[in-house]
Design a protein around this motif. Sequence first.
Motif, PDB file in Angstrom:
ATOM      1  N   PRO A 138      -8.057   0.060  -5.272  1.00 49.40           N
ATOM      2  CA  PRO A 138      -8.108   0.620  -6.632  1.00 49.40           C
ATOM      3  C   PRO A 138      -8.541   2.083  -6.700  1.00 49.40           C
ATOM      4  CG  PRO A 138      -9.002  -1.597  -6.608  1.00 49.40           C
ATOM      5  CD  PRO A 138      -8.763  -1.231  -5.174  1.00 49.40           C
ATOM      6  N   ASP A 139      -9.461   2.511  -5.843  1.00 49.63           N
ATOM      7  CA  ASP A 139      -9.949   3.889  -5.928  1.00 49.63           C
ATOM      8  C   ASP A 139      -9.205   4.844  -4.993  1.00 49.63           C
ATOM      9  OD1 ASP A 139     -10.886   2.781  -3.634  1.00 49.63           O
ATOM     10  OD2 ASP A 139     -12.931   3.560  -3.802  1.00 49.63           O
ATOM     11  N   SER A 140      -8.086   4.406  -4.463  1.00 47.61           N
ATOM     12  CA  SER A 140      -7.315   5.263  -3.552  1.00 47.61           C
ATOM     13  C   SER A 140      -6.726   6.467  -4.287  1.00 47.61           C
ATOM     14  CB  SER A 140      -6.175   4.457  -2.915  1.00 47.61           C
ATOM     15  OG  SER A 140      -5.350   5.304  -2.123  1.00 47.61           O
ATOM     16  N   GLN A 159      -2.854   2.069  -5.078  1.00 48.87           N
ATOM     17  CA  GLN A 159      -3.885   1.581  -5.991  1.00 48.87           C
ATOM     18  C   GLN A 159      -3.751   0.072  -6.251  1.00 48.87           C
ATOM     19  OE1 GLN A 159      -1.961   4.331  -6.592  1.00 48.87           O
ATOM     20  NE2 GLN A 159      -3.550   5.775  -5.946  1.00 48.87           N
ATOM     21  N   SER A 190       2.458   1.361  -3.661  1.00 51.46           N
ATOM     22  CA  SER A 190       1.475   1.683  -4.697  1.00 51.46           C
ATOM     23  C   SER A 190       0.074   1.470  -4.123  1.00 51.46           C
ATOM     24  CB  SER A 190       1.682   0.803  -5.935  1.00 51.46           C
ATOM     25  OG  SER A 190       0.725   1.132  -6.921  1.00 51.46           O
ATOM     26  N   TYR A 220       1.793  -2.811 -11.209  1.00 44.85           N
ATOM     27  CA  TYR A 220       2.210  -1.697 -10.349  1.00 44.85           C
ATOM     28  C   TYR A 220       3.693  -1.729  -9.968  1.00 44.85           C
ATOM     29  CZ  TYR A 220      -2.847  -1.277  -9.975  1.00 44.85           C
ATOM     30  OH  TYR A 220      -4.185  -1.151 -10.274  1.00 44.85           O
ATOM     31  N   HIS A 260       0.832  -1.209   0.000  1.00 47.79           N
ATOM     32  CA  HIS A 260       0.000   0.000   0.000  1.00 47.79           C
ATOM     33  C   HIS A 260       0.862   1.253   0.000  1.00 47.79           C
ATOM     34  CE1 HIS A 260      -2.814   2.982   1.982  1.00 47.79           C
ATOM     35  NE2 HIS A 260      -3.519   2.574   0.964  1.00 47.79           N
TER      36      HIS A 260
END
Length: 207
Positions: A131-133, A127, A125, A161, A122
């Motif tokens: 995913p919507d971070s 996302q 990366s 990622y 986290h």
Amino acid sequence: MKRALAIMVGAALILLLAMLTLVVMPYIQMSSEEVPEDLKPYTAQQLKGRQVYIANGCIYCHSQQPRDPSFAPGDKDRGWGRPSVPGDYKYDEPHLLGTMRTGPDLFNIGARQPSIDWQLIHLYSPQAVVPDSIMPPHRFLFKTVDKVAEGEKEVHIPPPYGPKKGHVVATDKALALAEYLLGLDHTYPAPTLPQPDVNAQPDDIKE
């Protein structure tokens, strides 16, 4: 001369009153707050991570203070845990309560996401796991190497990622920050938390 002396005495009294009101009384009040029995001091590694948290300004986007449902019912609905009590912050100097919630409250992030691998991915990366971070990546806390050395913590970043070549390795700062986040687990009972009156009649409840 008498007037100047009166002004000086008045100013001194105002300063004394301010000290009593803003410093002494809150200190006495907080000193008498009961500390939850299961609250543990931070480890040395967690304290290092706490400094990384401060240095990177995480407090500007994350709070650490779930509120009482009567003030903010959404906090409980989001799974952020029980309202915090003063005793929860016994070992927090300075306090990192936060005022902005661009990201979620982190008071219990260690309970919600108890995996250090998740925390590291986290940070590298966001996302990749949320995913919507909108959180920016903190890749400067990692390094990419051709070969992982003994004792290094490799972070397996899911495609696409991660880097095209090499292995992602967590630095000491990344590991410390992850340990600090894992330590944010305040799911233990809080004896000073106000309890609902089970004997209250519906007519006694005011909106």
